[in-house]
Design a protein around this motif. Structure first.
Motif, PDB file in Angstrom:
ATOM      1  N   UNK A   1       0.891  -1.198   0.000  1.00  0.00           N
ATOM      2  CA  UNK A   1       0.000   0.000   0.000  1.00  0.00           C
ATOM      3  C   UNK A   1       0.924   1.242   0.000  1.00  0.00           C
ATOM      4  N   UNK A   2       0.765   2.088  -1.013  1.00  0.00           N
ATOM      5  CA  UNK A   2       1.647   3.271  -1.046  1.00  0.00           C
ATOM      6  C   UNK A   2       1.239   4.199   0.100  1.00  0.00           C
ATOM      7  N   UNK A   3       2.290   4.859   0.667  1.00  0.00           N
ATOM      8  CA  UNK A   3       1.969   5.784   1.776  1.00  0.00           C
ATOM      9  C   UNK A   3       1.039   6.879   1.243  1.00  0.00           C
ATOM     10  N   UNK A   4       0.283   7.578   2.142  1.00  0.00           N
ATOM     11  CA  UNK A   4      -0.681   8.591   1.660  1.00  0.00           C
ATOM     12  C   UNK A   4       0.081   9.664   0.878  1.00  0.00           C
ATOM     13  N   UNK A   5      -0.377   9.858  -0.347  1.00  0.00           N
ATOM     14  CA  UNK A   5       0.279  10.840  -1.223  1.00  0.00           C
ATOM     15  C   UNK A   5      -0.303  12.214  -0.928  1.00  0.00           C
ATOM     16  N   UNK A   6       0.578  13.201  -0.629  1.00  0.00           N
ATOM     17  CA  UNK A   6       0.097  14.533  -0.248  1.00  0.00           C
ATOM     18  C   UNK A   6      -0.464  15.296  -1.438  1.00  0.00           C
ATOM     19  N   UNK A   7      -0.091  14.911  -2.636  1.00  0.00           N
ATOM     20  CA  UNK A   7      -0.548  15.659  -3.815  1.00  0.00           C
ATOM     21  C   UNK A   7       0.448  16.743  -4.171  1.00  0.00           C
ATOM     22  N   UNK A   8       0.463  17.112  -5.437  1.00  0.00           N
ATOM     23  CA  UNK A   8       1.353  18.188  -5.879  1.00  0.00           C
ATOM     24  C   UNK A   8       2.817  17.830  -5.773  1.00  0.00           C
ATOM     25  N   UNK A   9       3.099  16.530  -5.676  1.00  0.00           N
ATOM     26  CA  UNK A   9       4.491  16.039  -5.561  1.00  0.00           C
ATOM     27  C   UNK A   9       5.173  16.642  -4.333  1.00  0.00           C
ATOM     28  N   UNK A  10       4.387  17.050  -3.334  1.00  0.00           N
ATOM     29  CA  UNK A  10       4.985  17.664  -2.146  1.00  0.00           C
ATOM     30  C   UNK A  10       6.002  16.724  -1.509  1.00  0.00           C
ATOM     31  N   UNK A  11       7.182  17.208  -1.249  1.00  0.00           N
ATOM     32  CA  UNK A  11       8.189  16.416  -0.532  1.00  0.00           C
ATOM     33  C   UNK A  11       8.843  15.329  -1.361  1.00  0.00           C
ATOM     34  N   UNK A  12       8.467  15.226  -2.654  1.00  0.00           N
ATOM     35  CA  UNK A  12       9.038  14.175  -3.502  1.00  0.00           C
ATOM     36  C   UNK A  12      10.332  14.671  -4.139  1.00  0.00           C
ATOM     37  N   UNK A  13      11.414  13.915  -3.987  1.00  0.00           N
ATOM     38  CA  UNK A  13      12.662  14.277  -4.664  1.00  0.00           C
ATOM     39  C   UNK A  13      12.557  13.797  -6.109  1.00  0.00           C
ATOM     40  N   UNK A  14      12.445  14.721  -7.030  1.00  0.00           N
ATOM     41  CA  UNK A  14      12.150  14.365  -8.432  1.00  0.00           C
ATOM     42  C   UNK A  14      13.400  14.407  -9.308  1.00  0.00           C
ATOM     43  N   UNK A  15      14.558  14.531  -8.701  1.00  0.00           N
ATOM     44  CA  UNK A  15      15.791  14.549  -9.505  1.00  0.00           C
ATOM     45  C   UNK A  15      16.883  15.269  -8.740  1.00  0.00           C
ATOM     46  N   UNK A  16      18.045  15.396  -9.402  1.00  0.00           N
ATOM     47  CA  UNK A  16      19.197  16.048  -8.760  1.00  0.00           C
ATOM     48  C   UNK A  16      19.486  17.369  -9.465  1.00  0.00           C
ATOM     49  N   UNK A  17      19.997  18.348  -8.722  1.00  0.00           N
ATOM     50  CA  UNK A  17      20.470  19.577  -9.342  1.00  0.00           C
ATOM     51  C   UNK A  17      21.650  20.126  -8.562  1.00  0.00           C
ATOM     52  N   UNK A  18      22.562  20.799  -9.277  1.00  0.00           N
ATOM     53  CA  UNK A  18      23.689  21.461  -8.594  1.00  0.00           C
ATOM     54  C   UNK A  18      23.525  22.978  -8.705  1.00  0.00           C
ATOM     55  N   UNK A  19      22.327  23.417  -9.065  1.00  0.00           N
ATOM     56  CA  UNK A  19      22.153  24.843  -9.356  1.00  0.00           C
ATOM     57  C   UNK A  19      21.754  25.659  -8.127  1.00  0.00           C
ATOM     58  N   UNK A  20      20.816  25.126  -7.324  1.00  0.00           N
ATOM     59  CA  UNK A  20      20.434  25.914  -6.130  1.00  0.00           C
ATOM     60  C   UNK A  20      19.943  25.000  -5.013  1.00  0.00           C
ATOM     61  N   UNK A  21      19.992  25.548  -3.791  1.00  0.00           N
ATOM     62  CA  UNK A  21      19.481  24.803  -2.624  1.00  0.00           C
ATOM     63  C   UNK A  21      18.310  25.624  -2.075  1.00  0.00           C
ATOM     64  N   UNK A  22      17.168  25.028  -1.972  1.00  0.00           N
ATOM     65  CA  UNK A  22      15.986  25.748  -1.488  1.00  0.00           C
ATOM     66  C   UNK A  22      15.467  25.055  -0.234  1.00  0.00           C
ATOM     67  N   UNK A  23      15.470  25.803   0.871  1.00  0.00           N
ATOM     68  CA  UNK A  23      14.848  25.259   2.086  1.00  0.00           C
ATOM     69  C   UNK A  23      15.546  24.037   2.640  1.00  0.00           C
ATOM     70  N   UNK A  24      16.813  23.854   2.276  1.00  0.00           N
ATOM     71  CA  UNK A  24      17.550  22.723   2.851  1.00  0.00           C
ATOM     72  C   UNK A  24      17.879  23.077   4.309  1.00  0.00           C
ATOM     73  N   UNK A  25      17.591  22.127   5.227  1.00  0.00           N
ATOM     74  CA  UNK A  25      17.816  22.400   6.659  1.00  0.00           C
ATOM     75  C   UNK A  25      19.177  23.058   6.899  1.00  0.00           C
ATOM     76  N   UNK A  26      19.152  24.202   7.566  1.00  0.00           N
ATOM     77  CA  UNK A  26      20.427  24.813   7.961  1.00  0.00           C
ATOM     78  C   UNK A  26      21.175  25.493   6.842  1.00  0.00           C
TER      79      UNK A  26
END
Ligand code: SDX
Length: 374
Positions: A1-26
């Motif tokens: 059973x997939x965990x409850x999906x929040x919708x809007x891809x919230x919290x889903x890591x959809x790939x990698x980037x080296x361009x910017x960090x947004x809201x990364x802890x600390x």
């Protein structure tokens, strides 16, 4: 059973980037590792564009060459001018940029041997020309000259085309900072749209056009115009307090507040708020600024929500004498830098972007001949 999906891809890591960090802890918001606070204070928009595109801050001579290259790419082809003149006066200017970008793609196609860097620079340079050519034409100014190379930077060029005369240093720097703050933001909706289109091996102009279309929405880039409309409705702080509370009680959204990633405030907001404060010199601007601060106070108290980049950007643009309908197009002009960087990055290590869905439709059904259907 997939965990409850929040919708809007919230919290889903959809790939990698080296361009910017947004809201990364600390971690502060960074572009290629450089803090947005340093960039907004010590860099110019053209330096930031160079950093995003080439993954390094330019030397002085590299920057001067880059600025000259952009300044030389502002001309509108005559057939593009004709198309822009045909776009009706009451059109949403985001549709003007969407159309102008597509038209440019037919005149200067990527398949025509142009590199992706050529197209990135061309779009960054010519989007202000497209926007203001259309805008001033419908203001009765005829076909304005857009190639004024006297204005070296994108901010100064844009304001000159809008005002019809050179802007002052404070006005130019305020817009320059706003363009820096809006330039890049990881996998936001419009950037991710560009990456999805790029992942199919479609062309550069299609990706940027898709980005413009996504940014247009009021939940994304369109929030700056909607925020200005909302702030401008109130005549006093008292009225603002009552009005916002009434809107919240009806579950209405206050534009320019909240964020999918930043739950404890958008680091860009304090920076642009300072600029809005610096520019609020006229008495009526001071009233608007105090109304905005009251809305901020109420939103925190009632909903524990913070302003995002759009809220005080709206006031900054208003205090610069920029018409509200041009706010989101300014976001396009800035975010084209980030979109281009992400198109480069996606192409460098491409795989078709194709997520899956959790199926919640009907179980297999027997086919019913049309004669038997009710
Ligand atoms: C940008 O992603 C990016 O990086 C985007 C961006 C970038 O640089 O590219 O930062 C630029 O788009 C900034 C966001 C601009 N949009 C707005 O200002 C529009 C108003 N904001 C909201 O629509 C909302 O906050 C979003 C869309 C920004 C985020 O929405 P989420 O993450 O889907 O959150 P949600 O809608 O599920 O809201 C959670 C709760 C809800 O309350 P409850 O139903 O749980 O009681 O917070 C409430 C919402 O009603 N809420 C708001 C609100 N934003 C969230 N209530 C009133 N006004 C708001 N603005």
């Amino acid at each position: 059973m997939t965990e409850t999906i929040k919708g809007g891809l919230e919290g889903i890591i959809a790939g990698k980037t080296s361009i910017s960090t947004v809201g990364k802890e600390g971690l502060d918001l960074t572009y290629r590792g450089y803090s947005i606070h340093d960039l907004a204070k010590k860099a110019t928009f053209e330096e930031v564009v160079f950093l995003l595109l080439y993954n390094k801050l330019p030397t002085k001579s590299q920057l001067n060459t880059f600025i000259d290259q952009l300044a030389s790419l502002r001309e509108l082809p005559s057939s593009l001018q004709s198309v822009l003149k045909l776009i009706p006066k009451e059109t949403n200017p985001m549709d003007v940029l969407r159309t102008g970008c597509s038209m440019l793609g037919t005149l200067e196609p990527e398949e025509g041997g142009r590199t992706q860097e050529d197209i990135a620079k061309r779009l960054l340079a010519v989007l202000p020309s497209m926007l203001l050519y259309w805008y001033q034409y419908h203001k009765g100014k005829g076909s304005i000259e857009t190639t004024s190379e006297s204005e070296k930077t994108i901010a100064s060029h844009l304001l000159h085309l809008l005002y019809g005369h050179p802007a002052n240093a404070d006005q130019i720097r305020a817009l320059d900072v706003a363009l820096i703050l809006h330039a890049e933001h990881e996998f936001n909706a419009s950037t991710f749209t560009c990456r999805v289109i790029t992942s199919t091996l479609s062309d550069f102009y299609s990706a940027i056009t898709g980005g413009i279309c996504a940014l247009r929405g009021p939940l994304h880039g369109g929030a700056d115009e909607a925020a200005m409309e909302q702030i401008g409705k109130f005549q006093s702080v008292e009225e603002a307090e009552q009005g916002v509370k009434a809107m919240l009680s009806k579950k209405e959204k206050i534009m320019g507040f909240g964020h999918r990633v930043y739950k404890y405030g958008d680091p860009r907001s304090d920076i642009i708020k300072e600029w809005a404060k610096n520019l609020s010199v006229k008495p009526q601007y001071k009233v608007l600024f105090s109304i905005a601060e009251k809305i901020e106070e109420v939103m925190f108290k009632e909903k524990h929500l913070y302003p995002n980049v759009d809220f005080y950007s709206a006031l900054t643009y208003h205090f610069l004498g920029i018409p509200t309908l041009l706010f989101t197009p300014l976001f396009v002009i800035s975010r084209t830098a980030g979109w281009c960087a992400h198109i480069f990055e996606q192409r460098a290590n491409n795989r078709l972007i194709r997520p899956i869905a959790e199926y919640v439709g009907p179980l297999p059904m027997p086919f019913i001949p049309i004669e038997e259907r009710t």
